[in-house]
Write a protein that holds these residues in place. Structure first.
Motif, PDB file in Angstrom:
ATOM      1  N   TYR A   1       0.843  -1.197   0.000  1.00  0.00           N
ATOM      2  CA  TYR A   1       0.000   0.000   0.000  1.00  0.00           C
ATOM      3  C   TYR A   1       0.880   1.249   0.000  1.00  0.00           C
ATOM      4  O   TYR A   1       2.016   1.227   0.487  1.00  0.00           O
TER       5      TYR A   1
ATOM      6  N   ASN B   1      -4.793   0.566  -3.866  1.00  0.00           N
ATOM      7  CA  ASN B   1      -3.729   0.479  -2.870  1.00  0.00           C
ATOM      8  C   ASN B   1      -3.048   1.825  -2.625  1.00  0.00           C
ATOM      9  O   ASN B   1      -1.968   1.879  -2.050  1.00  0.00           O
TER      10      ASN B   1
ATOM     11  N   ASN C   1      -4.458   4.505   9.169  1.00  0.00           N
ATOM     12  CA  ASN C   1      -4.385   3.744   7.924  1.00  0.00           C
ATOM     13  C   ASN C   1      -3.524   2.498   8.075  1.00  0.00           C
ATOM     14  O   ASN C   1      -3.867   1.433   7.535  1.00  0.00           O
TER      15      ASN C   1
ATOM     16  N   ARG D   1      -3.103   0.798  10.813  1.00  0.00           N
ATOM     17  CA  ARG D   1      -3.910  -0.133  11.605  1.00  0.00           C
ATOM     18  C   ARG D   1      -4.945  -0.845  10.727  1.00  0.00           C
ATOM     19  O   ARG D   1      -5.091  -2.076  10.772  1.00  0.00           O
ATOM     20  N   SER D   2      -5.637  -0.081   9.904  1.00  0.00           N
ATOM     21  CA  SER D   2      -6.668  -0.675   9.039  1.00  0.00           C
ATOM     22  C   SER D   2      -6.076  -1.664   8.053  1.00  0.00           C
ATOM     23  O   SER D   2      -6.654  -2.739   7.807  1.00  0.00           O
ATOM     24  N   ILE D   3      -4.936  -1.326   7.487  1.00  0.00           N
ATOM     25  CA  ILE D   3      -4.294  -2.194   6.495  1.00  0.00           C
ATOM     26  C   ILE D   3      -3.843  -3.508   7.134  1.00  0.00           C
ATOM     27  O   ILE D   3      -4.113  -4.597   6.620  1.00  0.00           O
TER      28      ILE D   3
ATOM     29  N   GLU E   1      -4.722  -4.897  10.035  1.00  0.00           N
ATOM     30  CA  GLU E   1      -5.818  -5.690  10.597  1.00  0.00           C
ATOM     31  C   GLU E   1      -6.655  -6.340   9.509  1.00  0.00           C
ATOM     32  O   GLU E   1      -7.258  -7.388   9.742  1.00  0.00           O
ATOM     33  N   ALA E   2      -6.698  -5.727   8.344  1.00  0.00           N
ATOM     34  CA  ALA E   2      -7.476  -6.302   7.257  1.00  0.00           C
ATOM     35  C   ALA E   2      -6.776  -7.504   6.637  1.00  0.00           C
ATOM     36  O   ALA E   2      -7.409  -8.329   5.994  1.00  0.00           O
TER      37      ALA E   2
END
Length: 302
Positions: free
Chosen positions: A242, A273, A295, A297-299, A301-302
């Motif tokens: 990303y 991305n 961002n 964290r979101s990436i 955790e996903a």
């Protein structure tokens, strides 16, 4: 701060406590910076993720010991190049992004980190991409911040390299003692002025960087071969990659970030991305630490 010796160079690093997350977040700073720039982001993530930040060889507190001469081949680390990969099987010259990635591979090995996400800023993003190619079993994914490129414009790069060399010649140690010099660094390459604490740190890092490492990393990362190799490198990575870019970044403009991101499978057709951070220049982790941490964290955790 702790240190680990890699190829004769003591590397300064900071490692937060383990958490329930199996992956370590590894933060790689950019040219003429140091590990401390990640502190605002690390402080927002360290409760949920183990975080490693370190100074690249020749920068911050990872300075060479000139009385000791080490050969890169003396260090053994499991690098996994394939015949179709741009990664070489032998050790590279000291200051290429690939060489810095090999340093990182040794660091992770010595710290027994077997699963990591790499977060790299600017030049650190390029180093992260190389490390993902060299040790794919360890690296789960990459987040590049203010990092892109992959287009070699001959005249522009020649001017950039010349300007960089001249910039490095203006680094007397007493520079950091000049009153108010840090005010110049509050506004350089950012959308909004930084706090003077960070401007002061930029002055210090600018002055103390090892001359050979500062010049070598500048020149070795901006050759035509190196720049043109980046898209091939990104296209071959199997891990998610990303890109976070500042809408007001004048050093690495969003269009060049999107260009490099487009070579990865996650780009699809609309840049899935690529994440743009409004009102942000080239130092996103200092300018917009909440957005950067959120961002990441979101990436992960996903």
């Amino acid at each position: 701060m702790a240190t680990i010796e890699i190829l004769g160079v003591p590397h300064a690093y900071e490692l937060t406590a383990p958490t329930s997350c199996p992956h370590t977040l590894v933060f790689i700073h950019g040219w003429l910076n140091s590990r401390g720039y990640w502190q605002p982001v690390v402080s927002r993530l360290s409760l949920d993720f183990q975080c490693l930040s370190y100074d690249l060889r020749g920068f911050g507190e990872s300075q060479s010991q000139p009385e000791r001469d080490f050969n890169r081949e003396q260090i053994s680390v499991n690098l996994l190049p394939s015949p179709s990969s741009p990664v070489g099987s032998s050790f590279d010259p000291l200051y290429t992004p690939s060489a810095y990635a090999q340093d990182l591979a040794v660091l992770l090995q010595q710290l027994n980190i077997t699963s990591a996400w790499l977060i790299g800023h600017s030049l650190g993003g390029t180093i992260a991409l190389w490390a993902a190619a060299q040790i794919p079993d360890c690296i789960q994914g990459v987040v590049c911040i203010n990092a892109g490129g992959g287009i070699y414009l001959k005249e522009s790069f020649e001017q950039f390299r010349l300007a960089g060399q001249r910039f490095l010649q203006m680094r007397p140690r007493w520079l950091s003692q000049i009153p108010w010099i840090d005010l110049l660094f509050t506004r350089a390459s950012v959308a909004r002025p930084l706090e003077r604490y960070w401007a002061r740190q930029r002055v210090i890092d600018f002055v103390v960087a090892d001359p050979e490492a500062a010049l070598g990393s500048l020149l070795d990362s901006t050759t035509e071969e190196e720049v043109n190799r980046l898209p091939q490198l990104v296209s071959q990575l199997k891990q998610p990659v990303y890109f976070l870019t500042g809408t007001n970044d004048k050093v690495m403009e969003p269009k060049y970030v999107r260009h490099l991101a487009s070579f990865h499978r996650l780009f699809q057709y609309s840049g899935d991305n690529v994440i743009e951070i409004p009102d942000c220049g080239h130092l996103a982790m200092l300018e917009q630490p909440d957005a950067v941490a959120s961002n990441i964290r979101s990436i992960v955790e996903a």
